[in-house]
Design a protein around this motif. Structure first.
Motif, PDB file in Angstrom:
ATOM      1  N   ALA A  19       8.364   8.991   7.151  1.00  0.00           N
ATOM      2  CA  ALA A  19       6.362   9.583   8.069  1.00  0.00           C
ATOM      3  C   ALA A  19       6.383  10.510   8.692  1.00  0.00           C
ATOM      4  CB  ALA A  19       6.348   8.301   8.927  1.00  0.00           C
ATOM      5  N   GLY A  20       8.150  10.919   9.637  1.00  0.00           N
ATOM      6  CA  GLY A  20       7.697  12.616  10.088  1.00  0.00           C
ATOM      7  C   GLY A  20       8.440  13.344   9.454  1.00  0.00           C
ATOM      8  N   LEU A  21       9.169  13.002   8.073  1.00  0.00           N
ATOM      9  CA  LEU A  21       9.053  14.184   7.638  1.00  0.00           C
ATOM     10  C   LEU A  21       7.695  14.074   6.622  1.00  0.00           C
ATOM     11  CD1 LEU A  21      12.400  13.159   5.626  1.00  0.00           C
ATOM     12  CD2 LEU A  21      11.952  14.743   7.154  1.00  0.00           C
ATOM     13  N   ILE A  22       7.211  13.540   6.228  1.00  0.00           N
ATOM     14  CA  ILE A  22       5.727  13.622   5.926  1.00  0.00           C
ATOM     15  C   ILE A  22       4.864  14.449   6.683  1.00  0.00           C
ATOM     16  CG2 ILE A  22       3.587  13.022   4.399  1.00  0.00           C
ATOM     17  CD1 ILE A  22       5.739  10.130   3.523  1.00  0.00           C
ATOM     18  N   ALA A  23       4.667  13.989   7.977  1.00  0.00           N
ATOM     19  CA  ALA A  23       3.985  15.121   9.040  1.00  0.00           C
ATOM     20  C   ALA A  23       4.481  16.382   9.259  1.00  0.00           C
ATOM     21  CB  ALA A  23       4.063  13.514  10.175  1.00  0.00           C
ATOM     22  N   GLU A  24       5.693  16.962   8.696  1.00  0.00           N
ATOM     23  CA  GLU A  24       6.252  17.426   9.083  1.00  0.00           C
ATOM     24  C   GLU A  24       5.483  18.600   7.555  1.00  0.00           C
ATOM     25  OE1 GLU A  24       8.547  19.080  10.793  1.00  0.00           O
ATOM     26  OE2 GLU A  24       8.786  18.228  11.752  1.00  0.00           O
ATOM     27  N   ARG A  25       5.914  17.862   6.318  1.00  0.00           N
ATOM     28  CA  ARG A  25       4.839  18.412   4.484  1.00  0.00           C
ATOM     29  C   ARG A  25       2.989  18.607   5.547  1.00  0.00           C
ATOM     30  NH1 ARG A  25       6.523  14.812   1.031  1.00  0.00           N
ATOM     31  NH2 ARG A  25       5.348  15.759  -0.310  1.00  0.00           N
ATOM     32  N   ASN A  26       2.550  18.563   6.287  1.00  0.00           N
ATOM     33  CA  ASN A  26       1.348  18.375   7.060  1.00  0.00           C
ATOM     34  C   ASN A  26       1.327  19.080   7.405  1.00  0.00           C
ATOM     35  OD1 ASN A  26      -0.034  16.934   5.269  1.00  0.00           O
ATOM     36  ND2 ASN A  26      -1.153  15.637   6.854  1.00  0.00           N
ATOM     37  N   ILE A  27       2.351  19.547   8.337  1.00  0.00           N
ATOM     38  CA  ILE A  27       2.209  21.354   9.570  1.00  0.00           C
ATOM     39  C   ILE A  27       2.453  22.098   8.774  1.00  0.00           C
ATOM     40  CG2 ILE A  27       3.369  22.748  11.496  1.00  0.00           C
ATOM     41  CD1 ILE A  27       4.194  19.629  12.258  1.00  0.00           C
ATOM     42  N   GLY A  28       2.482  23.152   7.705  1.00  0.00           N
ATOM     43  CA  GLY A  28       2.901  23.464   7.171  1.00  0.00           C
ATOM     44  C   GLY A  28       1.800  23.397   5.554  1.00  0.00           C
ATOM     45  N   SER A  29       1.373  22.549   5.135  1.00  0.00           N
ATOM     46  CA  SER A  29      -0.643  22.719   4.739  1.00  0.00           C
ATOM     47  C   SER A  29      -1.377  22.820   6.125  1.00  0.00           C
ATOM     48  CB  SER A  29      -0.486  21.275   4.222  1.00  0.00           C
ATOM     49  OG  SER A  29       0.910  21.337   3.080  1.00  0.00           O
ATOM     50  N   LEU A  30      -1.126  22.602   6.857  1.00  0.00           N
ATOM     51  CA  LEU A  30      -2.677  23.151   7.953  1.00  0.00           C
ATOM     52  C   LEU A  30      -1.788  24.053   7.901  1.00  0.00           C
ATOM     53  CD1 LEU A  30      -2.571  19.802   9.898  1.00  0.00           C
ATOM     54  CD2 LEU A  30      -4.228  20.104   8.315  1.00  0.00           C
ATOM     55  N   ARG A  83      -4.858  11.983   2.291  1.00  0.00           N
ATOM     56  CA  ARG A  83      -3.623  11.120   1.836  1.00  0.00           C
ATOM     57  C   ARG A  83      -1.814  11.061   2.892  1.00  0.00           C
ATOM     58  NH1 ARG A  83      -5.619   9.947  -3.279  1.00  0.00           N
ATOM     59  NH2 ARG A  83      -7.208  10.047  -2.203  1.00  0.00           N
ATOM     60  N   ARG A  84      -1.751  12.535   2.966  1.00  0.00           N
ATOM     61  CA  ARG A  84      -0.912  12.613   4.033  1.00  0.00           C
ATOM     62  C   ARG A  84      -1.000  11.378   4.724  1.00  0.00           C
ATOM     63  NH1 ARG A  84       0.237  18.153   2.690  1.00  0.00           N
ATOM     64  NH2 ARG A  84       1.295  18.310   0.610  1.00  0.00           N
ATOM     65  N   ARG A  85      -2.385  11.571   5.973  1.00  0.00           N
ATOM     66  CA  ARG A  85      -2.180  11.464   6.921  1.00  0.00           C
ATOM     67  C   ARG A  85      -2.289  10.143   6.731  1.00  0.00           C
ATOM     68  NH1 ARG A  85      -7.454  15.915   9.025  1.00  0.00           N
ATOM     69  NH2 ARG A  85      -6.231  16.795   9.779  1.00  0.00           N
ATOM     70  N   LEU A 118       0.748  -1.059   0.409  1.00  0.00           N
ATOM     71  CA  LEU A 118       0.190  -0.036   0.035  1.00  0.00           C
ATOM     72  C   LEU A 118       0.737   1.477  -0.342  1.00  0.00           C
ATOM     73  CD1 LEU A 118      -2.970   1.189   0.045  1.00  0.00           C
ATOM     74  CD2 LEU A 118      -2.569   1.033   2.755  1.00  0.00           C
ATOM     75  N   ALA A 119       1.696   1.024   0.725  1.00  0.00           N
ATOM     76  CA  ALA A 119       3.065   2.313   1.105  1.00  0.00           C
ATOM     77  C   ALA A 119       3.172   3.243  -0.624  1.00  0.00           C
ATOM     78  CB  ALA A 119       3.953   2.886   1.934  1.00  0.00           C
ATOM     79  N   PRO A 120       3.803   2.392  -1.427  1.00  0.00           N
ATOM     80  CA  PRO A 120       3.750   3.013  -2.437  1.00  0.00           C
ATOM     81  C   PRO A 120       2.994   3.441  -3.911  1.00  0.00           C
ATOM     82  CG  PRO A 120       4.855   0.603  -2.417  1.00  0.00           C
ATOM     83  CD  PRO A 120       3.781   0.981  -1.335  1.00  0.00           C
ATOM     84  N   LEU A 121       2.031   2.810  -3.395  1.00  0.00           N
ATOM     85  CA  LEU A 121       0.351   2.853  -3.949  1.00  0.00           C
ATOM     86  C   LEU A 121       0.304   4.561  -3.724  1.00  0.00           C
ATOM     87  CD1 LEU A 121      -1.351  -0.119  -4.413  1.00  0.00           C
ATOM     88  CD2 LEU A 121       0.207   1.628  -6.255  1.00  0.00           C
ATOM     89  N   LEU A 122      -0.113   5.033  -2.037  1.00  0.00           N
ATOM     90  CA  LEU A 122      -0.377   6.412  -1.841  1.00  0.00           C
ATOM     91  C   LEU A 122       0.324   7.212  -2.242  1.00  0.00           C
ATOM     92  CD1 LEU A 122      -1.323   4.689   2.596  1.00  0.00           C
ATOM     93  CD2 LEU A 122      -3.098   5.974   0.191  1.00  0.00           C
ATOM     94  N   ARG A 123       2.221   7.155  -1.582  1.00  0.00           N
ATOM     95  CA  ARG A 123       2.969   8.262  -2.278  1.00  0.00           C
ATOM     96  C   ARG A 123       2.353   8.263  -3.573  1.00  0.00           C
ATOM     97  NH1 ARG A 123       7.348   9.461   0.110  1.00  0.00           N
ATOM     98  NH2 ARG A 123       7.328   7.919   1.539  1.00  0.00           N
ATOM     99  N   ARG A 124       2.289   7.445  -4.036  1.00  0.00           N
ATOM    100  CA  ARG A 124       1.796   7.823  -5.669  1.00  0.00           C
ATOM    101  C   ARG A 124       1.150   8.797  -6.135  1.00  0.00           C
ATOM    102  NH1 ARG A 124       3.238   9.839 -10.032  1.00  0.00           N
ATOM    103  NH2 ARG A 124       2.066   9.367 -12.430  1.00  0.00           N
ATOM    104  N   LEU A 125      -0.536   8.581  -5.485  1.00  0.00           N
ATOM    105  CA  LEU A 125      -1.425   8.962  -5.397  1.00  0.00           C
ATOM    106  C   LEU A 125      -1.293  10.862  -4.609  1.00  0.00           C
ATOM    107  CD1 LEU A 125      -4.482   6.456  -4.170  1.00  0.00           C
ATOM    108  CD2 LEU A 125      -3.731   8.328  -6.471  1.00  0.00           C
ATOM    109  N   LEU A 126      -0.277  10.318  -4.137  1.00  0.00           N
ATOM    110  CA  LEU A 126      -0.074  11.450  -2.892  1.00  0.00           C
ATOM    111  C   LEU A 126       0.446  12.540  -3.928  1.00  0.00           C
ATOM    112  CD1 LEU A 126       0.196  13.466  -0.573  1.00  0.00           C
ATOM    113  CD2 LEU A 126       2.003  12.079   0.456  1.00  0.00           C
ATOM    114  N   GLU A 127       1.685  12.449  -4.960  1.00  0.00           N
ATOM    115  CA  GLU A 127       2.130  13.039  -5.859  1.00  0.00           C
ATOM    116  C   GLU A 127       0.978  13.798  -6.537  1.00  0.00           C
ATOM    117  OE1 GLU A 127       4.709  10.248  -7.926  1.00  0.00           O
ATOM    118  OE2 GLU A 127       6.170   9.905  -5.891  1.00  0.00           O
ATOM    119  N   TRP A 128       0.284  13.061  -7.364  1.00  0.00           N
ATOM    120  CA  TRP A 128      -0.874  13.470  -8.328  1.00  0.00           C
ATOM    121  C   TRP A 128      -1.891  14.499  -7.018  1.00  0.00           C
ATOM    122  CZ3 TRP A 128      -1.525  12.996 -13.055  1.00  0.00           C
ATOM    123  CH2 TRP A 128      -1.654  11.392 -13.454  1.00  0.00           C
TER     124      TRP A 128
END
Length: 182
Positions: free
Chosen positions: A129-140, A112-114, A87-97
């Motif tokens: 996961a922490g790096l992606i969580a940091e991106r969510n902080i910026g977006s939120l 999707r990041r969550r 699931l992880a690589p598929l979610l990563r690709r969907l997140l890129e979209w």
């Protein structure tokens, strides 16, 4: 279905879909040129220049749309089966979209990041996961403000993931929390 075969089917279906849309739109454009009384030479020039590029773009867009639907469908099947590693690589690709097409700060992108953070934490990939969580902080922060409860929660999740990446006892707590989640 094998990866090569699935990709070939996506390309054929998406290409056909995009080509059909391109032909219809170019036909409408040609009718518009005819309606305004354009010279037949204009037809040839328009078709040869803009038409070729437009048709190519339509085919590529069709392929991309079919790929996105295929990714989403496969991701849902892996999620239901609890196959986190697949699931992880598929979610990563969907997140890129999502970061491209609704946008980096769009609510669906944040959601999707969550989901990807949760899957990576289940796989003990806390630093990633922490790096992606940091991106969510910026977006939120940009969308809701730095003091919003969702932003504060994202900050807590990122901190916990950073700690889990460094401390095995914190990692065990996070693993237990992931197992408890449905």
């Amino acid at each position: 279905m094998g990866e090569r075969r699935r990709k070939a089917v996506e390309n054929v279906v998406g290409g056909a879909l995009g080509f059909a849309v391109g032909v219809v739109v170019m036909g409408l454009g040609m009718k518009a040129l005819e309606a305004v009384g354009a010279d037949p030479l204009v037809f040839v020039v328009v078709l040869a220049t803009a038409g070729g590029g437009f048709a190519y773009g339509c085919v590529q867009a069709g392929i991309a749309a079919v790929e996105a639907v295929s990714l989403y469908d496969r991701a849902r099947r892996h999620l239901r089966a609890g196959r986190w590693e697949e699931l992880a690589p598929l979610l990563r690709r969907l997140l890129e979209w999502d970061e491209l097409f609704p946008g980096f700060d769009h609510p669906r992108t944040v959601t999707r990041r969550r989901a990807l953070i949760s899957v990576l934490a289940r796989l003990d990939r806390f630093a990633e996961a922490g790096l992606i969580a940091e991106r969510n902080i910026g977006s939120l922060s940009r969308r809701l403000g730095a003091t919003h409860p969702d932003t504060a929660e994202a900050r807590d999740v990122a901190r916990l993931l950073r700690e889990a990446a460094l401390d095995p006892s914190v990692a065990e707590v996070v693993r237990e929390a992931m197992r408890a989640r449905t």
